[in-house]
Design a protein around this motif. Sequence first.
Motif, PDB file in Angstrom:
ATOM      1  N   SER A  22       0.769  -1.320   0.021  1.00 49.17           N
ATOM      2  CA  SER A  22       0.065  -0.135   0.022  1.00 49.17           C
ATOM      3  C   SER A  22       0.831   1.303   0.016  1.00 49.17           C
ATOM      4  O   SER A  22       0.690   2.243  -0.586  1.00 49.17           O
ATOM      5  CB  SER A  22      -0.926  -0.112   1.502  1.00 49.17           C
ATOM      6  N   ALA A  92      -3.920   9.453   0.565  1.00 49.60           N
ATOM      7  CA  ALA A  92      -5.286   9.580   0.621  1.00 49.60           C
ATOM      8  C   ALA A  92      -5.962   8.580  -0.340  1.00 49.60           C
ATOM      9  O   ALA A  92      -7.193   8.236  -0.073  1.00 49.60           O
ATOM     10  CB  ALA A  92      -5.854  11.202   0.298  1.00 49.60           C
ATOM     11  N   ILE A  93      -5.484   8.465  -1.684  1.00 47.25           N
ATOM     12  CA  ILE A  93      -6.090   7.565  -2.409  1.00 47.25           C
ATOM     13  C   ILE A  93      -5.938   6.020  -1.920  1.00 47.25           C
ATOM     14  O   ILE A  93      -6.905   5.382  -1.855  1.00 47.25           O
ATOM     15  CB  ILE A  93      -5.482   7.587  -3.784  1.00 47.25           C
ATOM     16  N   LEU A  94      -4.712   5.526  -1.175  1.00 44.04           N
ATOM     17  CA  LEU A  94      -4.816   4.502  -0.639  1.00 44.04           C
ATOM     18  C   LEU A  94      -5.217   4.439   0.623  1.00 44.04           C
ATOM     19  O   LEU A  94      -5.278   3.222   1.384  1.00 44.04           O
ATOM     20  CB  LEU A  94      -3.288   3.960  -0.773  1.00 44.04           C
ATOM     21  N   GLY A  95      -5.720   5.585   1.244  1.00 44.20           N
ATOM     22  CA  GLY A  95      -6.035   5.597   2.718  1.00 44.20           C
ATOM     23  C   GLY A  95      -5.085   5.301   3.676  1.00 44.20           C
ATOM     24  O   GLY A  95      -5.203   4.386   4.677  1.00 44.20           O
ATOM     25  N   ARG A  97      -2.063   7.047   6.342  1.00 38.34           N
ATOM     26  CA  ARG A  97      -1.801   8.283   7.072  1.00 38.34           C
ATOM     27  C   ARG A  97      -0.593   8.250   7.836  1.00 38.34           C
ATOM     28  O   ARG A  97      -0.205   7.092   8.376  1.00 38.34           O
ATOM     29  CB  ARG A  97      -2.739   8.659   7.780  1.00 38.34           C
ATOM     30  N   VAL A 151      -0.385   4.367   8.875  1.00 37.62           N
ATOM     31  CA  VAL A 151      -1.427   3.267   9.523  1.00 37.62           C
ATOM     32  C   VAL A 151      -2.446   3.447   8.116  1.00 37.62           C
ATOM     33  O   VAL A 151      -2.394   4.613   7.495  1.00 37.62           O
ATOM     34  CB  VAL A 151      -2.238   3.786  10.772  1.00 37.62           C
ATOM     35  N   TYR A 152      -3.213   2.363   8.242  1.00 39.66           N
ATOM     36  CA  TYR A 152      -4.381   2.580   7.373  1.00 39.66           C
ATOM     37  C   TYR A 152      -5.231   3.609   8.032  1.00 39.66           C
ATOM     38  O   TYR A 152      -5.674   3.543   9.397  1.00 39.66           O
ATOM     39  CB  TYR A 152      -5.042   1.198   7.329  1.00 39.66           C
ATOM     40  N   TRP A 154      -8.245   4.836   6.155  1.00 38.22           N
ATOM     41  CA  TRP A 154      -9.529   5.342   5.290  1.00 38.22           C
ATOM     42  C   TRP A 154     -10.630   4.931   5.865  1.00 38.22           C
ATOM     43  O   TRP A 154     -10.774   3.808   6.982  1.00 38.22           O
ATOM     44  CB  TRP A 154      -9.317   4.410   3.928  1.00 38.22           C
TER      45      TRP A 154
ATOM     46  N   LEU B 257     -11.887   2.696  -5.672  1.00 37.94           N
ATOM     47  CA  LEU B 257     -10.969   3.178  -4.332  1.00 37.94           C
ATOM     48  C   LEU B 257     -10.987   2.209  -3.539  1.00 37.94           C
ATOM     49  O   LEU B 257     -10.072   1.617  -2.847  1.00 37.94           O
ATOM     50  CB  LEU B 257     -11.645   4.431  -3.742  1.00 37.94           C
ATOM     51  N   ARG B 261      -7.824  -0.169  -2.375  1.00 36.65           N
ATOM     52  CA  ARG B 261      -7.563  -0.100  -0.980  1.00 36.65           C
ATOM     53  C   ARG B 261      -7.566  -1.725  -0.525  1.00 36.65           C
ATOM     54  O   ARG B 261      -6.824  -2.179   0.343  1.00 36.65           O
ATOM     55  CB  ARG B 261      -8.480   0.683  -0.004  1.00 36.65           C
ATOM     56  N   GLY B 264      -4.717  -3.626  -1.863  1.00 39.13           N
ATOM     57  CA  GLY B 264      -3.624  -3.514  -1.128  1.00 39.13           C
ATOM     58  C   GLY B 264      -3.630  -3.712   0.164  1.00 39.13           C
ATOM     59  O   GLY B 264      -2.414  -4.534   0.540  1.00 39.13           O
ATOM     60  N   ASP B 268      -0.693  -6.485   1.581  1.00 35.12           N
ATOM     61  CA  ASP B 268       0.389  -6.115   2.714  1.00 35.12           C
ATOM     62  C   ASP B 268       0.275  -7.238   3.763  1.00 35.12           C
ATOM     63  O   ASP B 268       1.331  -7.761   4.158  1.00 35.12           O
ATOM     64  CB  ASP B 268      -0.371  -4.987   3.243  1.00 35.12           C
TER      65      ASP B 268
END
Lengths: 188, 313
Positions: A22, A92-95, A97, A151-152, A154, B257, B261, B264, B268
């Motif tokens: 990610s 932001a696209i992949l969620g 931060r 971290v995730y 989203w 999206l 996500r 992804g 991961d």
Amino acid sequence: MTDISQRELGVTQQGHYAGAVSRLVAFCCDQAIATICFSIATASLTYIIVVITPDNYKLQLPPTLVTCLYLFWLFIYYSYPWSTSGKTAGMAILGLRVVQRDGSQTTLRCGVLRTLMFPLGFITFGLGFIGIITNREHQALYDRIAKTTVVYDWDARGARLRFLARNAAPSSPDYLESQAIDSPNEPA
Amino acid sequence: MTDEDVPGTPPDEGDDDWGVDAALGAATRAARAATDVASAVGGSAPARLAAAVAKRLTVPLAKEGHEVRERLVTDAGPVARDAIQRVTPGVIDAVNINEVLAAIDMDALLDRIDIDRLVGRVDVGVIVSKVDVNELVQGVDVDGIVSRVDVAAVVERVDVDSLISKVNLDALLERIDIGLLLDRIDLNLLLTKIDLNELLKNVDLNALLENVDLDALLDGVDMNSLVNKLDIDSLVRNTEIGSLIAQSTSGIAGEALDVVRSQGVGLDNFLSRWANRVLRRDPIALPVGPPLLIELAPLALPSGQSDSEKAQS
């Protein structure tokens, strides 16, 4: 693992350490966005200069200057979002931060330091990124220096609801009725 | 018929004493005559003189009569007993008991009996002590007695109001173990027999709700716990909420999206599992995220399951 089960697993991991894939995809997105934006900006600037200058004037920017401008742009592109919201456009696209190690929001110092230390991953021939896979907190070299982690972030709950709603909507009589009203001429 | 069978006829063996008997009879008659004369003459002097003369003259007769009387006293007992023994069977045969009893006025007889005095002389304690009550009770056909009793008639004759008025309800209720009583009551069966609709018709819900302090009630409710217990997934699947969400957020970009996500995250995790396997690390022992975010995470996660529970499962 099926597609649905991957989604189920993914949406339940908000706040968890983000993995390498990610982050790599987010970085690629960021680089693409930053480069495109920089290219558009330089092209536009060149075009404007050419337009407003005499015909015999040729604008020739030294490559070093362009590189410096590009690096400066990248610095701005990464440091500002990381210092404020903790996420760039690609993240932001992949969620994803960026947060401090304890999970609190990043500060200006964290954002700037992380941006400045980010090239260490490339300078060490990629060894600086190995920590994303091997470290317990998925920290790269620059993360350890800046005391940050990724971290995730989203909207997993909203995504899960959307996922469930999309699966449940075709069987809902109200939804089918509303779809029929929206597209009355569509053949059954 | 012989002379022996005739009452009053002297027996033959007494022929030797006929003289004595004659003298006795003469004396008796003389005495009777003297008595008659004496009673007639009274206590006059000539009479008394005559009595004295007669007494002097009858001294030999009196002496002989006295001896006879004494002999009668000594000999009359056996003779009389013998005579009674001879006569009694005949008398009994001749007497009709039924006629005798019929002739008796029982009422008058009972009136003359002092029942209280009679009962007072009876020692009831001694009588009762000699009675085997168990044997007596065993001999009683209780079923037969009960079957002959008209219970309905008995109950009709009972003055229930008077009976209840004599009952001390407070004392009665104090002796009742309410807990034990309730344990023996099948509440489910009781509730099935209650017409709740009829019951609720008589309940003024508005008045009831006016007395309810909703603020205090809601203060006592842990809303977070309540929300965590909600099955949001089922809610979205089975209600119109799902349709509303789908209509409002079913854009292609949003779905793309979510897919990117999710893919992804899946990759991961795949990479992390392999890294842990190569590095021989226990995934459960690894931190899943920063402490502050993991502590807050259960509020945002849809399943409401803690991370430790997820890791264990």
